[in-house]
Design an enzyme around this catalytic site. Structure first.
Site, PDB file in Angstrom:
ATOM      1  N   LYS A   1       0.877  -1.050   0.032  1.00  0.00           N
ATOM      2  CA  LYS A   1      -0.056  -0.004   0.080  1.00  0.00           C
ATOM      3  C   LYS A   1       0.688   1.347  -0.181  1.00  0.00           C
ATOM      4  O   LYS A   1       1.935   1.431   0.859  1.00  0.00           O
ATOM      5  CB  LYS A   1      -0.780  -0.127   1.187  1.00  0.00           C
ATOM      6  CG  LYS A   1      -2.127   0.760   1.342  1.00  0.00           C
ATOM      7  CD  LYS A   1      -3.051   0.600   2.530  1.00  0.00           C
ATOM      8  CE  LYS A   1      -3.884   1.578   2.708  1.00  0.00           C
ATOM      9  NZ  LYS A   1      -4.363   1.423   4.063  1.00  0.00           N
TER      10      LYS A   1
ATOM     11  N   HIS B   1      -0.257   4.390   0.183  1.00  0.00           N
ATOM     12  CA  HIS B   1      -0.877   5.666   0.805  1.00  0.00           C
ATOM     13  C   HIS B   1      -1.123   5.456   2.248  1.00  0.00           C
ATOM     14  O   HIS B   1      -0.860   4.046   2.829  1.00  0.00           O
ATOM     15  CB  HIS B   1      -2.047   6.095   0.179  1.00  0.00           C
ATOM     16  CG  HIS B   1      -3.234   4.988   0.202  1.00  0.00           C
ATOM     17  ND1 HIS B   1      -2.914   4.104  -0.742  1.00  0.00           N
ATOM     18  CD2 HIS B   1      -4.363   4.673   0.666  1.00  0.00           C
ATOM     19  CE1 HIS B   1      -4.120   3.316  -0.692  1.00  0.00           C
ATOM     20  NE2 HIS B   1      -4.771   3.720   0.231  1.00  0.00           N
TER      21      HIS B   1
END
Ligand code: OMP
Length: 213
Positions: free
Chosen positions: A103, A105
Site C-alpha cells: 500500500k 498511501h
C-alpha cells in the site's frame, strides 16, 4: 494418532474438505485424494480450525513470538489460531499477515497486524511445491525475523522434484520444523480402521508407492 488428529480427519471429511476420487494436482500428478481448505467456510468451521492449529502448536512445544499468515489463505488461519491460543491456552500471541500489493498511501507497507519480529510461526493450508513458503521467507528475512516453524493442515508426504518432499526441502533450506495437523500416514491409519473405505485405502497406497517419500 492423537484424538485431535482423528477429529480433524472427521471434520475435514464432513466438510468435504478432504475428498476421494481423481484429482489433478498443480504438479500434474493424478491423486486419489484432495484437501481443499477453502471449504472450511463458515464461522463455526473457522473457530474449530483455529482450535486444531492451536492444539498442534501446543503439542509441538516449539517456541515462537508471532504467528504469520501469508496472503490469502494463511490470513484467516493465522487469525483464528491466535484467537484459539487466547481462548483455550491463555496465550496472547501477536499475529500479522501480508498484503499481496504493497500500500502506498495511508499507513503504507505490506504488513498488517503486529510487527513481524523475533521467532515467526508461519501457518498455511497445504504445501505442495513450497512456492508460497519461499515468498514468505523473503518477507521474514527482510524484517530481520527468523522462521521458528511452519504449520499446515496436511502433509501429503510426497516427493518434490528430487527424492525428498517439498516439506523436507523447506526444513533443510530454512533450518526449521514443518508441522502438520495430520500427515498422509495419519490418514492411512484412519482408512485402515474403516472397512467401508478399503477402496480409497488401496488407491492411496498405490499413489504413495509411486510418489511417496
Ligand atoms: P505450493 O504453494 O506450490 O506449495 O502448493 C500449494 C497448493 O497446492 C495449494 O494452494 C493448492 O492449489 C494445491 N493443493 C491443495 O490445496 N490440496 C491438495 O491436496 C493438493 C494440492 C496440489 O495441487 O498439490
Amino acid at each position: 494418532m492423537k484424538d485431535y488428529q482423528r477429529e480433524f480427519i472427521e471434520f475435514a471429511l464432513n466438510k468435504q474438505v478432504l475428498k476421494f476420487g481423481e484429482f489433478t494436482l498443480k504438479s500434474g500428478r493424478k491423486s486419489p485424494y484432495f484437501f481443499n481448505a477453502g471449504l472450511f467456510n463458515t464461522g463455526r468451521d473457522l473457530a474449530l480450525l483455529g482450535r486444531f492449529y492451536a492444539a498442534a502448536l501446543m503439542d509441538s512445544g516449539i517456541d515462537f513470538d508471532v504467528v504469520f499468515g501469508p496472503a490469502y489463505k494463511g490470513i484467516p488461519i493465522a487469525t483464528t489460531t491466535v484467537v484459539a491460543l487466547a481462548e483455550h491456552y491463555e496465550r496472547d500471541v501477536p499475529y500479522c499477515f501480508n498484503r499481496k500489493e504493497a500500500k502506498e498511501h495511508g499507513e503504507g507497507g505490506s504488513l498488517v497486524g503486529s510487527p513481524l519480529q523475533g521467532k515467526v510461526m508461519l501457518v498455511d493450508d497445504v504445501i505442495t511445491a513450497g512456492t508460497a513458503i519461499r515468498e514468505s521467507m523473503e518477507i521474514i528475512t527482510a524484517h530481520q525475523a527468523t522462521l521458528a516453524g511452519v504449520l499446515i493442515s496436511l502433509d501429503r508426504r510426497e516427493k518434490g522434484r528430487g527424492d525428498i518432499s517439498a516439506i523436507q526441502e523447506v526444513e533443510r533450506d530454512y533450518h526449521c520444523r514443518v508441522l502438520a495437523i495430520i500427515t498422509l500416514d495419519d490418514l492411512i491409519d484412519y482408512l485402515e480402521e474403516k472397512n467401508e473405505m478399503a477402496d480409497h485405502l488401496a488407491a492411496v497406497h498405490a499413489y504413495q508407492r509411486q510418489y511417496g517419500v
